[in-house]
Design an enzyme around this catalytic site. Sequence first.
Site, PDB file in Angstrom:
ATOM      1  N   ASP A  11       0.812  -1.220   0.000  1.00 11.87           N
ATOM      2  CA  ASP A  11       0.000   0.000   0.000  1.00 11.87           C
ATOM      3  C   ASP A  11       0.848   1.275   0.000  1.00 11.87           C
ATOM      4  OD1 ASP A  11      -1.096  -2.304   1.395  1.00 11.87           O
ATOM      5  OD2 ASP A  11      -2.903  -1.120   1.724  1.00 11.87           O
ATOM      6  N   GLU A  42      -4.025   2.094  -3.215  1.00 15.38           N
ATOM      7  CA  GLU A  42      -5.325   2.526  -2.685  1.00 15.38           C
ATOM      8  C   GLU A  42      -5.257   3.588  -1.595  1.00 15.38           C
ATOM      9  OE1 GLU A  42      -7.971   0.899  -0.265  1.00 15.38           O
ATOM     10  OE2 GLU A  42      -6.497   0.690   1.326  1.00 15.38           O
ATOM     11  N   ASN A  43      -4.062   3.836  -1.033  1.00 11.52           N
ATOM     12  CA  ASN A  43      -3.914   4.899  -0.034  1.00 11.52           C
ATOM     13  C   ASN A  43      -3.025   6.037  -0.530  1.00 11.52           C
ATOM     14  OD1 ASN A  43      -3.737   2.219   2.220  1.00 11.52           O
ATOM     15  ND2 ASN A  43      -5.403   3.700   2.261  1.00 11.52           N
ATOM     16  N   ASN A  70     -10.181  -1.265  -0.025  1.00  8.00           N
ATOM     17  CA  ASN A  70     -11.423  -0.725   0.521  1.00  8.00           C
ATOM     18  C   ASN A  70     -11.559   0.787   0.334  1.00  8.00           C
ATOM     19  OD1 ASN A  70      -9.275  -0.682   2.573  1.00  8.00           O
ATOM     20  ND2 ASN A  70     -10.837   0.191   3.913  1.00  8.00           N
ATOM     21  N   HIS A  71     -10.467   1.483  -0.009  1.00 10.63           N
ATOM     22  CA  HIS A  71     -10.547   2.921  -0.274  1.00 10.63           C
ATOM     23  C   HIS A  71     -10.545   3.235  -1.769  1.00 10.63           C
ATOM     24  CE1 HIS A  71     -10.332   3.975   3.900  1.00 10.63           C
ATOM     25  NE2 HIS A  71      -9.136   3.446   4.072  1.00 10.63           N
ATOM     26  N   HIS A 151      -6.859  -7.916   0.015  1.00 10.06           N
ATOM     27  CA  HIS A 151      -6.860  -6.729   0.863  1.00 10.06           C
ATOM     28  C   HIS A 151      -7.774  -7.011   2.051  1.00 10.06           C
ATOM     29  CE1 HIS A 151      -5.688  -2.496   1.060  1.00 10.06           C
ATOM     30  NE2 HIS A 151      -6.878  -2.238   1.568  1.00 10.06           N
ATOM     31  N   HIS A 176      -3.297  -4.136   3.256  1.00 10.40           N
ATOM     32  CA  HIS A 176      -4.274  -3.402   4.073  1.00 10.40           C
ATOM     33  C   HIS A 176      -3.771  -3.077   5.464  1.00 10.40           C
ATOM     34  CE1 HIS A 176      -8.002  -1.800   5.634  1.00 10.40           C
ATOM     35  NE2 HIS A 176      -8.070  -2.742   6.556  1.00 10.40           N
ATOM     36  N   HIS A 178      -0.627  -2.775   6.553  1.00  7.23           N
ATOM     37  CA  HIS A 178       0.531  -1.883   6.460  1.00  7.23           C
ATOM     38  C   HIS A 178       1.759  -2.328   7.245  1.00  7.23           C
ATOM     39  CE1 HIS A 178      -1.881   1.945   5.096  1.00  7.23           C
ATOM     40  NE2 HIS A 178      -2.289   0.833   4.483  1.00  7.23           N
TER      41      HIS A 178
END
Length: 261
Positions: A11, A42-43, A70-71, A151, A176, A178
């Site tokens: 991520d 995604e982040n 999820n983001h 994720h 997810h 991290h």
Amino acid sequence: MSSYTILFLGDVVGKSGRAAVREGLPSLIDTHKPLFSIVNGENSAGGVGITPEIAEEIYQAGADAITLGNHAFNKRDIYPYLETNKPIVRPSNMPQGVPGRGMCIVEKEGIRLAVMNLCGRVYMDSYGDPFAEFDRLVAELKTDHLFLDFHAEATSEKIAMGFHAEGRATAVVGTHTHVTTADEKVLPGGTAYITDVGMCGPVGSVLGMDREIILKRFKTTLPQRFEVSNNPGVICGVVIGVERETGCATSIQRIRFGEEA
């Protein structure tokens, strides 16, 4: 048998994560000579979501495909971008009609690699069954080379997915949470597995966020506005060796590149 390599970066979190990837990915590609380079983005936009501009930045750094999580939909301008032919995938176990797709094919040197993205359900939003969705996608494939970015929050769910996909996926890598786990292995069925790859983000932070803000939240229990740390970024990822003829993994190695904590 001849082999090739997949490089995957975890991520990407905020500006420092993007800077680390922009500066470090070309060097990692030069060192490991991967046939495919994949990045979870995604982040990457302020700690939540991704924009078309940032996606292009990640491709320009050397990524062949981008996975999300999820983001995926936190930035509205990404919606139409997900409908293009760009090799970017959001979680596949979402309702029909959601922009984008959960699997794409990237091809080089005659190898067709399916890149898949699924979200877990334990402590996560209301996603469809990732195990059934994996089965559905695999049934449609016409390649033995399949990379899954799972994720998910729960260690147990990630481990279970590794066993579920064993012998059918080239690799199952967790994202997810991290934090890099030390359980990388090649399962007997030829599937490379790790519970979490870790993040590409600021050192000395709490999962990429400013540590003083997070400490205040834990100490007081009062709501806080989370902000991405401005500390220098570090890259966390894995390098996976794969047999060209079978799509089976032969090795998986954790990597850490950049500023140290």
